[in-house]
Design an enzyme around this catalytic site. Structure first.
Site, PDB file in Angstrom:
ATOM      1  N   ASP A   1       0.862  -1.179   0.000  1.00  0.00           N
ATOM      2  CA  ASP A   1       0.000   0.000   0.000  1.00  0.00           C
ATOM      3  C   ASP A   1       0.900   1.231   0.000  1.00  0.00           C
ATOM      4  OD1 ASP A   1      -2.992   0.850   0.688  1.00  0.00           O
ATOM      5  OD2 ASP A   1      -1.630   2.159   1.795  1.00  0.00           O
TER       6      ASP A   1
ATOM      7  N   ASN B   1      -2.454  12.757  -3.346  1.00  0.00           N
ATOM      8  CA  ASN B   1      -3.478  13.117  -4.330  1.00  0.00           C
ATOM      9  C   ASN B   1      -4.084  14.488  -4.027  1.00  0.00           C
ATOM     10  OD1 ASN B   1      -3.861  11.410  -6.499  1.00  0.00           O
ATOM     11  ND2 ASN B   1      -5.321  10.101  -5.454  1.00  0.00           N
TER      12      ASN B   1
ATOM     13  N   HIS C   1      -4.667  14.514  -8.866  1.00  0.00           N
ATOM     14  CA  HIS C   1      -4.859  13.128  -9.282  1.00  0.00           C
ATOM     15  C   HIS C   1      -3.902  12.707 -10.403  1.00  0.00           C
ATOM     16  CE1 HIS C   1      -8.233  12.138  -6.708  1.00  0.00           C
ATOM     17  NE2 HIS C   1      -8.630  13.394  -6.882  1.00  0.00           N
TER      18      HIS C   1
ATOM     19  N   ASP D   1      -1.683   9.442 -10.274  1.00  0.00           N
ATOM     20  CA  ASP D   1      -1.612   8.444 -11.349  1.00  0.00           C
ATOM     21  C   ASP D   1      -0.165   8.157 -11.728  1.00  0.00           C
ATOM     22  OD1 ASP D   1      -4.367   8.328 -11.381  1.00  0.00           O
ATOM     23  OD2 ASP D   1      -4.595   9.411 -13.281  1.00  0.00           O
TER      24      ASP D   1
ATOM     25  N   GLU E   1      -4.606   2.348  -4.285  1.00  0.00           N
ATOM     26  CA  GLU E   1      -3.137   2.446  -4.205  1.00  0.00           C
ATOM     27  C   GLU E   1      -2.517   1.161  -3.674  1.00  0.00           C
ATOM     28  OE1 GLU E   1      -4.488   3.818  -0.131  1.00  0.00           O
ATOM     29  OE2 GLU E   1      -5.259   4.002  -2.159  1.00  0.00           O
TER      30      GLU E   1
END
Length: 171
Positions: free
Chosen positions: A70, A78, A83, A87, A113
């Protein structure tokens, strides 16, 4: 002669159509089993890989371990960077994982994630070493976001399939 010519034309059309359908089916299969952002396997494909590993374990006593990873503080990343930056982090982490693993290992974007790694033929002590090595490799590759080098860290959990339980217990 006309019938032979028509048969030839129809056979060529059928062969072409079959080829197009085969390619379309392969593309659909890739799409169904691949995370579109990272290009890694998705959760569905990883479940299939785990089922194969369980089968190998039961027939050949082949060990395997699972790692769940994780990305730390991903929501904050984010929120702060946006975002698109998130990404980019997912893509880079996925690439590093894939490049750092053996050919027989599998990595998938498990969700959000989270990533899952299936370490084939690997017992728990070796899986822990592999996870530590992967943590170090990802931390050593900062990601450039708007001119800032962002060090990404992960939290990982490692388990070996014991053969007695359902694989979901290992996960």
């Amino acid at each position: 002669l006309v019938i032979a010519a028509l048969a030839y034309v129809f056979r060529q059309a059928a062969t072409t159509t079959e080829s197009v359908l085969t390619q379309a089916n392969l593309a659909l299969e890739r799409q169904a089993n691949t995370d579109p952002l990272t290009g890694l396997s998705n959760r569905r494909q990883m479940h299939e890989e785990i089922a194969l590993a369980v089968g190998d374990h039961r027939t050949q006593q082949s060990a395997f371990s699972i790692v769940i990873a994780d990305i730390d503080d991903f929501k904050a990343l984010n929120d702060y960077y946006g975002h698109e930056a998130g990404d980019l982090v997912l893509i880079q982490v996925g690439r590093t994982m894939r490049a750092s693993l053996r050919d027989q290992d599998r990595v998938a974007r498990w969700g959000g994630e989270e990533f899952m790694i299936l370490l084939a033929g690997t017992r728990l002590p070796e899986a822990k070493v592999a996870a530590e090595r992967l943590l170090a490799q990802i931390a050593a590759r900062p990601i450039d976001i708007d001119g800032q080098h962002l060090a990404v860290t992960l939290t990982m959990g490692v388990a070996e399939f014991d053969g007695e339980t359902d694989p979901s217990a290992c996960i």
